[in-house]
Design a protein around this motif. Structure first.
Motif, PDB file in Angstrom:
ATOM      1  N   ALA A  55      36.790  36.375  39.425  1.00  0.00           N
ATOM      2  CA  ALA A  55      38.379  36.678  38.792  1.00  0.00           C
ATOM      3  C   ALA A  55      39.003  37.969  39.222  1.00  0.00           C
ATOM      4  O   ALA A  55      38.647  38.851  40.185  1.00  0.00           O
ATOM      5  CB  ALA A  55      37.979  37.063  37.528  1.00  0.00           C
ATOM      6  N   GLU A  56      40.377  37.881  39.735  1.00  0.00           N
ATOM      7  CA  GLU A  56      41.078  38.829  39.781  1.00  0.00           C
ATOM      8  C   GLU A  56      41.226  39.838  39.205  1.00  0.00           C
ATOM      9  O   GLU A  56      42.039  38.949  37.718  1.00  0.00           O
ATOM     10  CB  GLU A  56      42.753  38.687  40.567  1.00  0.00           C
ATOM     11  N   LEU A  57      40.885  40.802  38.733  1.00  0.00           N
ATOM     12  CA  LEU A  57      41.308  42.158  37.799  1.00  0.00           C
ATOM     13  C   LEU A  57      41.256  43.485  38.704  1.00  0.00           C
ATOM     14  O   LEU A  57      40.525  44.171  38.345  1.00  0.00           O
ATOM     15  CB  LEU A  57      39.945  42.049  36.445  1.00  0.00           C
ATOM     16  N   PRO A  58      42.986  43.170  38.764  1.00  0.00           N
ATOM     17  CA  PRO A  58      43.401  44.490  38.809  1.00  0.00           C
ATOM     18  C   PRO A  58      43.725  45.761  38.367  1.00  0.00           C
ATOM     19  O   PRO A  58      43.728  45.427  36.914  1.00  0.00           O
ATOM     20  CB  PRO A  58      44.171  43.939  39.976  1.00  0.00           C
ATOM     21  N   GLY A  59      43.048  47.280  38.576  1.00  0.00           N
ATOM     22  CA  GLY A  59      43.019  47.897  37.217  1.00  0.00           C
ATOM     23  C   GLY A  59      42.012  48.173  36.595  1.00  0.00           C
ATOM     24  O   GLY A  59      42.093  49.357  35.446  1.00  0.00           O
TER      25      GLY A  59
ATOM     26  N   ASP B  51      50.087  44.486  41.477  1.00  0.00           N
ATOM     27  CA  ASP B  51      48.627  44.224  41.602  1.00  0.00           C
ATOM     28  C   ASP B  51      48.104  43.542  42.898  1.00  0.00           C
ATOM     29  O   ASP B  51      49.450  42.714  43.540  1.00  0.00           O
ATOM     30  CB  ASP B  51      48.078  43.278  40.894  1.00  0.00           C
ATOM     31  N   LEU B  52      47.207  44.212  43.532  1.00  0.00           N
ATOM     32  CA  LEU B  52      47.088  44.060  44.719  1.00  0.00           C
ATOM     33  C   LEU B  52      45.886  43.269  44.570  1.00  0.00           C
ATOM     34  O   LEU B  52      44.726  44.492  45.469  1.00  0.00           O
ATOM     35  CB  LEU B  52      47.548  44.518  46.060  1.00  0.00           C
ATOM     36  N   PRO B  53      44.702  42.422  44.112  1.00  0.00           N
ATOM     37  CA  PRO B  53      43.320  42.758  44.187  1.00  0.00           C
ATOM     38  C   PRO B  53      42.971  42.105  45.366  1.00  0.00           C
ATOM     39  O   PRO B  53      43.759  40.862  46.119  1.00  0.00           O
ATOM     40  CB  PRO B  53      43.486  41.290  42.910  1.00  0.00           C
ATOM     41  N   GLY B  54      41.876  42.823  45.644  1.00  0.00           N
ATOM     42  CA  GLY B  54      41.144  42.117  46.469  1.00  0.00           C
ATOM     43  C   GLY B  54      41.739  42.602  48.323  1.00  0.00           C
ATOM     44  O   GLY B  54      41.531  42.592  49.349  1.00  0.00           O
ATOM     45  N   VAL B  55      42.835  44.452  48.386  1.00  0.00           N
ATOM     46  CA  VAL B  55      43.592  44.268  49.179  1.00  0.00           C
ATOM     47  C   VAL B  55      42.961  46.159  49.016  1.00  0.00           C
ATOM     48  O   VAL B  55      42.752  46.414  48.585  1.00  0.00           O
ATOM     49  CB  VAL B  55      45.391  44.766  49.142  1.00  0.00           C
ATOM     50  N   ASP B 115      41.708  50.315  43.170  1.00  0.00           N
ATOM     51  CA  ASP B 115      40.783  49.426  41.887  1.00  0.00           C
ATOM     52  C   ASP B 115      41.738  47.980  42.448  1.00  0.00           C
ATOM     53  O   ASP B 115      42.467  47.302  41.269  1.00  0.00           O
ATOM     54  CB  ASP B 115      40.942  49.496  40.473  1.00  0.00           C
ATOM     55  N   GLY B 116      42.085  47.975  43.364  1.00  0.00           N
ATOM     56  CA  GLY B 116      43.150  46.581  43.244  1.00  0.00           C
ATOM     57  C   GLY B 116      45.279  46.944  42.587  1.00  0.00           C
ATOM     58  O   GLY B 116      45.529  45.958  42.806  1.00  0.00           O
ATOM     59  N   VAL B 117      44.574  48.333  42.625  1.00  0.00           N
ATOM     60  CA  VAL B 117      46.538  48.227  42.019  1.00  0.00           C
ATOM     61  C   VAL B 117      46.676  49.942  43.034  1.00  0.00           C
ATOM     62  O   VAL B 117      46.576  50.708  43.403  1.00  0.00           O
ATOM     63  CB  VAL B 117      46.502  49.131  41.001  1.00  0.00           C
TER      64      VAL B 117
END
Lengths: 144, 138
Positions: A55-59, B51-55, B115-117
């Motif tokens: 799952a994508e959970l940024p931040g 929000d850039l998850p995975g970058v 954390d992808g942010v």
């Protein structure tokens, strides 16, 4: 330079944003994280030994997340808080905040003791080992 | 007053698939997505959260040129849907640009990724800051 270019697309975008604001984001303070579909969106796949959920959970930090496995149910709960600023003003808030809880039913029995999870760069990756009973078994064919 | 920072992209702000990638190629190429952003304006600076998850840092390019702020993040991993039991989102690169209508001290722009942010600080140039006028009593 003070020259102002006429940018029709920018104007159109502005218009469509205004429409967006009027009809969708009515500013009712509802968290879009809780509002839109199932959150978080999950990708689940398998190989012979494990199920994997991502799952994508940024931040999110690990402390913000709770992951439970009960039987073949996987539950992910978490909360994201908005950045705090004194004064100033928000021009745009597209990212969702608030609490979520999601439970999915896994299609096979899993070994709850062996479940592991990693959180890297805003991606949650859960590895759920299958129980021995449901793993595919290769049958040796003996030649006589 | 109207917003001085505007996107140049259509209103649908996320999961916008680029149709160019879907046709013509045999191999499915990863789509490009518009990341979601929050924009905050204070007296001294603008702050953008994306929000850039995975970058990861090495795969993120942020440029500011001619009032255009662009963010491009490459995502290395992919999800091809093989052996999928549940496929609810697609994985791809992130791309978004903003037109900044206000004077920014471009030398002092800073960015951090955690954390992808992505957090971008755009300090206002001095002439754009609100100024308090001292009133003197006579």
């Amino acid at each position: 330079m003070l020259s102002t270019r006429w940018e029709p697309w920018t104007e159109l975008d502005r218009l469509s944003r205004e429409m967006d604001r009027l009809f969708h984001r009515g500013g009712n303070g509802q968290s879009s994280l809780a509002g839109a579909g199932s959150v978080p969106a999950l990708n689940v796949w398998e190989d012979d030994a494990n199920l994997y959920a991502e799952a994508e959970l940024p931040g999110f930090a690990f402390d913000d997340l709770n992951i439970y496995v009960l039987g073949n149910q996987l539950t992910i709960q978490g909360e994201r808080r908005p950045p705090q600023h004194e004064g100033g003003s928000w021009h745009r808030q597209e990212r969702g905040y608030g609490k979520f809880s999601r439970m999915i039913e896994l299609p096979t029995e899993i070994n709850a003791d062996g479940v592991s999870a990693e959180l890297n760069h805003g991606i949650l990756h859960i590895t759920l080992p299958k129980t021995e009973a449901v793993k595919p078994r290769r049958i040796e064919v003996k030649s006589t | 007053m109207s917003t001085t920072m505007t996107t140049t992209s259509p209103s649908e702000t996320h999961s916008t698939n680029d149709p160019r990638f879907d046709s013509g190629t045999q191999k499915p190429m990863s789509p490009t997505f518009q990341p979601r952003f929050d924009i905050w304006e204070g007296d001294d600076e603008w702050i953008l959260y994306g929000d850039l998850p995975g970058v990861v840092c090495d795969d993120l390019v942020v440029t500011f040129e001619n009032r255009q702020l662009s963010v491009h993040g490459k995502v290395g991993r992919c999800f091809d849907g093989e052996n999928a039991l549940c496929s609810e989102y697609r994985v791809g690169d992130f791309q978004r640009s903003f037109t900044v209508g206000e004077a920014i001290n471009s030398e002092a722009i800073s960015a951090e990724l955690r954390d992808g942010v992505l957090t971008l600080h755009l300090p206002k140039s001095d002439r754009a800051k609100p100024r308090r006028i001292e009133v003197s009593a006579t």
